[in-house]
Design a protein around this motif. Structure first.
Motif, PDB file in Angstrom:
ATOM      1  N   PHE A 162       9.548  -1.679  -3.411  1.00 18.57           N
ATOM      2  CA  PHE A 162       8.319  -1.866  -2.636  1.00 18.57           C
ATOM      3  C   PHE A 162       8.131  -3.283  -2.094  1.00 18.57           C
ATOM      4  O   PHE A 162       7.599  -3.304  -0.933  1.00 18.57           O
ATOM      5  CB  PHE A 162       7.338  -1.825  -3.753  1.00 18.57           C
ATOM      6  CG  PHE A 162       5.749  -1.803  -3.521  1.00 18.57           C
ATOM      7  CD1 PHE A 162       5.326  -1.009  -2.595  1.00 18.57           C
ATOM      8  CD2 PHE A 162       5.137  -2.872  -3.881  1.00 18.57           C
ATOM      9  CE1 PHE A 162       3.746  -1.149  -1.986  1.00 18.57           C
ATOM     10  CE2 PHE A 162       4.014  -3.037  -3.423  1.00 18.57           C
ATOM     11  CZ  PHE A 162       3.304  -2.191  -2.638  1.00 18.57           C
ATOM     12  N   ILE A 163       8.617  -4.371  -2.971  1.00 18.33           N
ATOM     13  CA  ILE A 163       8.432  -5.713  -2.670  1.00 18.33           C
ATOM     14  C   ILE A 163       9.293  -5.917  -1.148  1.00 18.33           C
ATOM     15  O   ILE A 163       8.911  -6.382  -0.289  1.00 18.33           O
ATOM     16  CB  ILE A 163       9.001  -6.461  -3.538  1.00 18.33           C
ATOM     17  CG1 ILE A 163       8.045  -6.457  -4.839  1.00 18.33           C
ATOM     18  CG2 ILE A 163       9.051  -7.917  -3.114  1.00 18.33           C
ATOM     19  CD1 ILE A 163       8.460  -7.266  -5.926  1.00 18.33           C
ATOM     20  N   ASN A 164      10.611  -5.209  -1.095  1.00 19.08           N
ATOM     21  CA  ASN A 164      11.431  -5.622   0.255  1.00 19.08           C
ATOM     22  C   ASN A 164      10.775  -4.677   1.339  1.00 19.08           C
ATOM     23  O   ASN A 164      10.660  -5.329   2.495  1.00 19.08           O
ATOM     24  CB  ASN A 164      12.828  -4.983  -0.156  1.00 19.08           C
ATOM     25  CG  ASN A 164      13.664  -5.634  -1.186  1.00 19.08           C
ATOM     26  OD1 ASN A 164      13.262  -6.877  -1.276  1.00 19.08           O
ATOM     27  ND2 ASN A 164      14.436  -5.024  -1.678  1.00 19.08           N
ATOM     28  N   GLN A 165      10.008  -3.706   1.088  1.00 21.87           N
ATOM     29  CA  GLN A 165       9.401  -2.872   2.346  1.00 21.87           C
ATOM     30  C   GLN A 165       8.234  -3.687   2.616  1.00 21.87           C
ATOM     31  O   GLN A 165       7.979  -4.017   4.050  1.00 21.87           O
ATOM     32  CB  GLN A 165       8.905  -1.642   1.738  1.00 21.87           C
ATOM     33  CG  GLN A 165      10.167  -0.525   1.489  1.00 21.87           C
ATOM     34  CD  GLN A 165       9.471   1.021   1.381  1.00 21.87           C
ATOM     35  OE1 GLN A 165       8.485   1.168   0.733  1.00 21.87           O
ATOM     36  NE2 GLN A 165      10.439   1.740   1.220  1.00 21.87           N
ATOM     37  N   ARG A 166       7.368  -4.479   1.967  1.00 21.06           N
ATOM     38  CA  ARG A 166       6.482  -5.413   2.333  1.00 21.06           C
ATOM     39  C   ARG A 166       6.859  -6.475   3.102  1.00 21.06           C
ATOM     40  O   ARG A 166       6.240  -6.929   3.990  1.00 21.06           O
ATOM     41  CB  ARG A 166       5.454  -5.565   0.989  1.00 21.06           C
ATOM     42  CG  ARG A 166       4.744  -4.577   0.277  1.00 21.06           C
ATOM     43  CD  ARG A 166       3.846  -5.053  -0.679  1.00 21.06           C
ATOM     44  NE  ARG A 166       2.681  -5.907  -0.118  1.00 21.06           N
ATOM     45  CZ  ARG A 166       1.872  -6.563  -0.342  1.00 21.06           C
ATOM     46  NH1 ARG A 166       1.806  -6.626  -1.829  1.00 21.06           N
ATOM     47  NH2 ARG A 166       0.978  -7.381   0.244  1.00 21.06           N
ATOM     48  N   GLN A 167       8.085  -6.868   2.582  1.00 16.84           N
ATOM     49  CA  GLN A 167       8.496  -8.079   3.095  1.00 16.84           C
ATOM     50  C   GLN A 167       9.122  -7.892   4.651  1.00 16.84           C
ATOM     51  O   GLN A 167       9.015  -8.576   5.685  1.00 16.84           O
ATOM     52  CB  GLN A 167       9.807  -8.868   2.462  1.00 16.84           C
ATOM     53  CG  GLN A 167      10.007 -10.146   3.006  1.00 16.84           C
ATOM     54  CD  GLN A 167       9.100 -11.200   3.004  1.00 16.84           C
ATOM     55  OE1 GLN A 167       8.482 -11.166   2.002  1.00 16.84           O
ATOM     56  NE2 GLN A 167       9.192 -12.214   4.054  1.00 16.84           N
ATOM     57  N   VAL A 168       9.850  -6.387   4.922  1.00 17.26           N
ATOM     58  CA  VAL A 168      10.118  -6.175   6.076  1.00 17.26           C
ATOM     59  C   VAL A 168       8.907  -5.886   6.984  1.00 17.26           C
ATOM     60  O   VAL A 168       9.104  -6.179   8.083  1.00 17.26           O
ATOM     61  CB  VAL A 168      10.971  -4.734   5.783  1.00 17.26           C
ATOM     62  CG1 VAL A 168      11.201  -4.190   7.124  1.00 17.26           C
ATOM     63  CG2 VAL A 168      12.449  -5.032   5.320  1.00 17.26           C
ATOM     64  N   GLY A 169       7.935  -5.319   6.494  1.00 19.68           N
ATOM     65  CA  GLY A 169       6.723  -4.976   7.165  1.00 19.68           C
ATOM     66  C   GLY A 169       6.102  -6.390   7.891  1.00 19.68           C
ATOM     67  O   GLY A 169       5.606  -6.330   8.930  1.00 19.68           O
ATOM     68  N   LYS A 170       6.216  -7.402   7.035  1.00 24.39           N
ATOM     69  CA  LYS A 170       5.635  -8.722   7.590  1.00 24.39           C
ATOM     70  C   LYS A 170       6.464  -9.207   8.518  1.00 24.39           C
ATOM     71  O   LYS A 170       6.044  -9.718   9.594  1.00 24.39           O
ATOM     72  CB  LYS A 170       5.551  -9.790   6.303  1.00 24.39           C
ATOM     73  CG  LYS A 170       4.423  -9.335   5.234  1.00 24.39           C
ATOM     74  CD  LYS A 170       4.557 -10.124   4.096  1.00 24.39           C
ATOM     75  CE  LYS A 170       3.272  -9.958   3.196  1.00 24.39           C
ATOM     76  NZ  LYS A 170       3.338 -10.813   2.231  1.00 24.39           N
ATOM     77  N   ASN A 171       7.766  -9.008   8.329  1.00 27.14           N
ATOM     78  CA  ASN A 171       8.744  -9.592   9.511  1.00 27.14           C
ATOM     79  C   ASN A 171       8.513  -8.929  10.746  1.00 27.14           C
ATOM     80  O   ASN A 171       8.551  -9.555  11.672  1.00 27.14           O
ATOM     81  CB  ASN A 171       9.990  -9.521   8.778  1.00 27.14           C
ATOM     82  CG  ASN A 171      10.553 -10.460   7.729  1.00 27.14           C
ATOM     83  OD1 ASN A 171       9.650 -11.455   7.624  1.00 27.14           O
ATOM     84  ND2 ASN A 171      11.578  -9.979   6.935  1.00 27.14           N
TER      85      ASN A 171
END
Length: 617
Positions: free
Chosen positions: A489-498
Motif C-alpha cells: 500500500f505504501i509503495n502504491q501511494r508512492q508510485v501514485g505520487k510519482n
C-alpha cells in the motif's frame, strides 16, 4: 490375658533383681544395696573400689525419696489439643481426661509410681513463646499452675527461659506439607518435558548462532585461501540449512570445500545425538516418568510465595517468628499475608477449607498428617470404590518442612524429671514410642505421590506445546502477510505520487511544445527518439508506438501516426515496413531497429495497451 506390649513394658522397666544366687566360679559377686531395709540394686565391687559407691548410694536414696513423694500424690498435667499426640476428651460426667500418645505414657507412669492427675488445658491452646506468652502452656508451667506438660513440645530456644524440657527426647518431629494433587507432574509435560529449562535455552541459542557461524567461516575461508571453488552461500540459505537439519530434512546445499563439509557434518552429528536423546526421554517420560510435586521444600514455598496454613501457636509459627530459629527466612511471608495460622483444632476442616477449596499448602507434623489423610481416604473410599483419584485428592511432600526434637516440659527446678525421664528413655530406646505414633495406621503408604494404579493416557496438557507451535506459526504468517500488504500500500501511494509529478511535468512540456511550434517540437522529438533507439535503449519518455488499430486501418490520420513511428525506429534502415507475425498464439508486428534486433509490437487490444503504457510516462 496379658498382651505382648505389656510384657515388653514389664521386661524393660523391671529393676535389677536381687543378687542372692551364688555366682559362677571365677566371677566376682555383686554387692547388694539396701535402702530402708529394701534391696534396690546390685553393684559391682569395682564401683566401691573406685570410690563412687557413696555417690551411687546417695542417688538411689534420692530416687527412693522421690518414689515415696510421688506415691499417692495428685498432679496437674497441662496439655494442648494436638491430635493424635495429645488431646482431651470429656466424659459423660463432664470430667476432662487426656488422650493420645502423650497420655498413654503418662498413664504408664501413673500406674508404675502410683499417682493421680488432672488435665489442664491453656485457654489459648498454644505452646507459647517470649512474644506469645499469654494463655499458653508455657505460662501454666512458669506460674506453677501445672506440674508437668504432657505434649510433644518442640525444643525452642525462647521457651527455655520459662521452663525446662525433659532430658529424654521423645522423638525428632517432622512437619510435612500437604497440598492438592496436581493434574500433572511438576517436572513438566508434553514436548518440553525431556529437557530442563537451560538445555532448551542453549538449543535455541545454537539454532540462532550456527547459521551465521557457517556463513562467516565460509567467507573467511575463501578470503584466506583465495579458492573460489566454494561459492559462499547466502545467510538465509545457511540459516535454513540449520533449521532443516533440526527437522531431519534434506538440503539442496552441496558444499565443495572440505572445511565447509566438516561444518555441515558437525551440525548433522550434533542434531542426530540431540534428537535421539529427546525421542528416548520423551518416550520414557510419557510411560515411566516419576510424579513430582510443585512444592517439596521450604525453598519452593519461599521462591514461589505460595500460601500456606499451619496451626496457631505451634512449632512452625514460632520457628518463623523467632529470629533465632531455622524458618525465620519466611518471616516476610507472614508480613505479606502469605502465611495463615489457624485456630481451628479440627484438621479435617482445615484440609477441606484451605487446601481443597483455596489451594493452600497445609503444614502439620507427620503423625497428624498420616492420621488425617487416612481418615480422609476411608471417607472417600465410601464415595467411589475404584477411582484412585477420588480416593486421594491430596498429596504429601516427602521432604520435611521442619525438623525439631520434641520432649515433655517441667517447671523450673522440678524433681519429677529425675524420676520420670529414665522411664521415658527406656520407652524411647525400646521403640515403644515409635510404635505408639504409628498405632492405628496401615503398613502401606497412604496416598503416595505416584498412585501408579492407573494407566497414564495422553492429555491436552501433553500436546499443548504442539498447539502453541501451530498458533505461533499462524500468527507469524498473518503478521508477515499484514506487513507485506502494508508495504504494498505504501509503495502504491508512492508510485501514485510519482505519476502525478510526471504527469504535471508532461503537461508543462506539452504546453512549451505548443508555444514553440509543432514543427520544431516534432523535429527535436524525432531526433531524440532516433538516437535512443540506435543505442538500443528504450526510455520512459520515448514516442509511443501507434495504436494497434492504425496498423491495419488505412485512414489519413492513421497513416500519419504510423509513418511517424516507423521513421523514428527505422532511421538508417533500408526497410521501414513491419511484418505481422503470430507468436505464441498472439499477433505481433515485427520491426527491426538499427542494431538488427527485432522489435515486437503487440496487436491485440490488452497487450497493446500494456505495451503503450510501458513506453509512456
Amino acid at each position: 490375658m496379658t498382651s505382648g506390649f505389656d510384657l515388653i513394658l514389664s521386661a524393660i522397666l523391671c529393676f535389677g533383681c536381687n543378687a542372692t544366687d551364688p555366682s559362677p566360679q571365677g566371677q566376682t559377686t555383686a554387692v547388694v544395696i539396701s535402702v530402708n531395709g529394701t534391696d534396690v540394686a546390685a553393684v559391682s565391687p569395682d564401683l566401691n573400689n573406685n570410690g563412687n559407691f557413696e555417690i551411687y548410694r546417695t542417688k538411689r536414696e534420692n530416687m527412693e525419696k522421690m518414689r515415696q513423694y510421688v506415691n499417692g500424690n495428685h498432679f496437674r498435667i497441662a496439655t494442648i489439643e494436638d491430635y493424635p499426640l495429645s488431646y482431651t476428651q470429656k466424659k459423660a460426667d463432664g470430667t476432662v481426661v487426656g488422650a493420645g500418645v502423650s497420655f498413654e505414657l503418662i498413664d504408664f507412669l501413673a500406674e508404675k509410681f502410683n499417682f493421680t492427675y488432672e488435665v489442664v488445658v491453656p485457654q489459648g491452646n498454644i505452646i507459647g513463646s517470649t512474644g506469645d506468652y499469654k494463655n499458653s502452656l508455657v505460662e501454666l508451667l512458669y506460674d506453677g499452675k501445672a506440674d508437668l506438660a504432657a505434649a510433644f513440645l518442640p525444643l525452642l530456644a525462647d521457651v527455655r527461659i520459662k521452663c525446662d524440657y525433659s532430658t529424654t527426647v521423645l522423638d525428632e518431629g517432622e512437619w510435612i506439607m500437604v497440598m492438592q494433587r496436581p493434574k500433572e507432574s511438576a517436572t513438566g509435560s508434553g514436548l518440553l518435558a525431556p529437557f530442563e529449562f537451560w538445555v532448551w535455552i542453549l538449543i535455541f541459542i545454537s539454532l540462532l548462532a550456527v547459521g551465521p557461524i557457517i556463513y562467516v567461516l565460509i567467507i573467511i575461508r575463501n578470503k584466506i585461501t583465495g579458492d573460489d571453488s566454494q561459492q559462499p552461500y547466502s545467510l538465509g540459505h545457511c540459516a535454513w540449512f540449520v533449521y532443516g537439519a533440526l527437522m531431519k530434512q534434506g538440503s539442496t546445499l552441496s558444499p565443495i570445500a572440505d572445511s565447509t563439509r566438516l561444518l555441515f557434518a558437525t551440525w548433522w552429528i550434533f542434531i542426530t545425538i540431540l534428537t535421539s536423546f529427546y525421542t528416548a526421554n520423551l518416550t520414557a517420560f510419557l510411560t515411566l516418568s516419576k510424579f513430582t510435586l510443585p512444592f517439596n521444600t521450604v525453598n519452593d514455598i519461599l521462591a514461589k510465595q505460595k500460601h500456606f496454613v499451619t496451626p496457631r501457636g505451634g512449632g512452625i509459627e514460632y520457628s518463623i517468628k523467632n529470629t533465632n530459629e531455622s524458618l525465620s527466612i519466611l518471616s516476610n511471608m507472614v508480613l505479606n499475608n502469605r502465611a495463615t495460622f489457624t485456630e481451628n483444632e479440627n484438621d479435617t476442616v482445615t484440609l477441606t477449607t484451605f487446601v481443597e477449596k483455596y489451594g493452600y499448602v497445609f503444614v502439620r507434623d507427620r503423625p497428624a498428617i498420616n492420621h488425617l489423610l487416612y481418615l480422609d481416604y476411608r471417607y472417600r473410599k465410601l464415595i467411589s470404590a475404584d477411582n484412585e483419584k477420588i480416593h486421594c485428592p491430596f498429596a504429601m511432600a516427602k521432604e520435611p518442612f521442619l525438623k525439631k526434637k520434641r520432649a515433655f516440659a517441667y517447671p523450673f527446678q522440678s524433681n519429677l524429671s529425675t524420676l520420670f525421664d529414665p522411664e521415658l528413655l527406656n520407652l524411647v530406646e525400646s521403640g515403644i514410642i515409635k510404635h505408639l505414633l504409628a498405632k492405628g495406621l496401615p503398613n502401606a503408604e497412604i496416598c503416595p505421590q505416584d498412585l501408579g494404579g492407573t494407566e497414564r493416557q495422553l492429555q491436552n496438557g501433553d500436546l499443548m506445546m504442539t498447539y502453541y507451535i501451530m498458533i505461533a506459526g499462524f500468527v507469524t504468517s498473518i503478521v508477515v502477510f499484514t506487513t507485506e500488504m502494508l508495504f504494498r500500500f505504501i509503495n502504491q501511494r508512492q508510485v501514485g505520487k510519482n505519476n502525478m509529478i510526471i504527469g504535471a511535468n508532461e503537461l508543462q512540456r506539452s504546453s512549451n511544445f505548443r508555444l514553440h511550434g509543432w514543427a520544431a517540437g516534432r523535429t527535436n522529438h524525432r531526433e531524440s527518439l532516433g538516437n535512443r533507439l540506435n543505442e538500443g535503449i528504450i526510455l520512459s519518455n520515448v514516442t509511443p508506438p501507434p495504436a494497434y488499430a492504425s496498423i491495419f486501418k488505412h485512414n489519413k490520420n492513421a497513416v500519419v501516426d504510423m509513418n511517424k513511428w516507423k521513421q523514428a525506429v527505422s532511421k538508417n534502415k533500408d526497410e521501414s515496413k513491419g511484418v505481422r507475425r503470430l507468436i505464441n498464439g498472439r499477433d505481433y508486428m515485427v520491426y527491426k531497429n538499427t542494431n538488427g534486433i527485432n522489435q515486437l509490437v503487440p496487436v491485440r487490444a490488452p497487450s497493446a495497451t500494456l505495451f503503450q503504457y510501458s513506453y509512456t510516462e
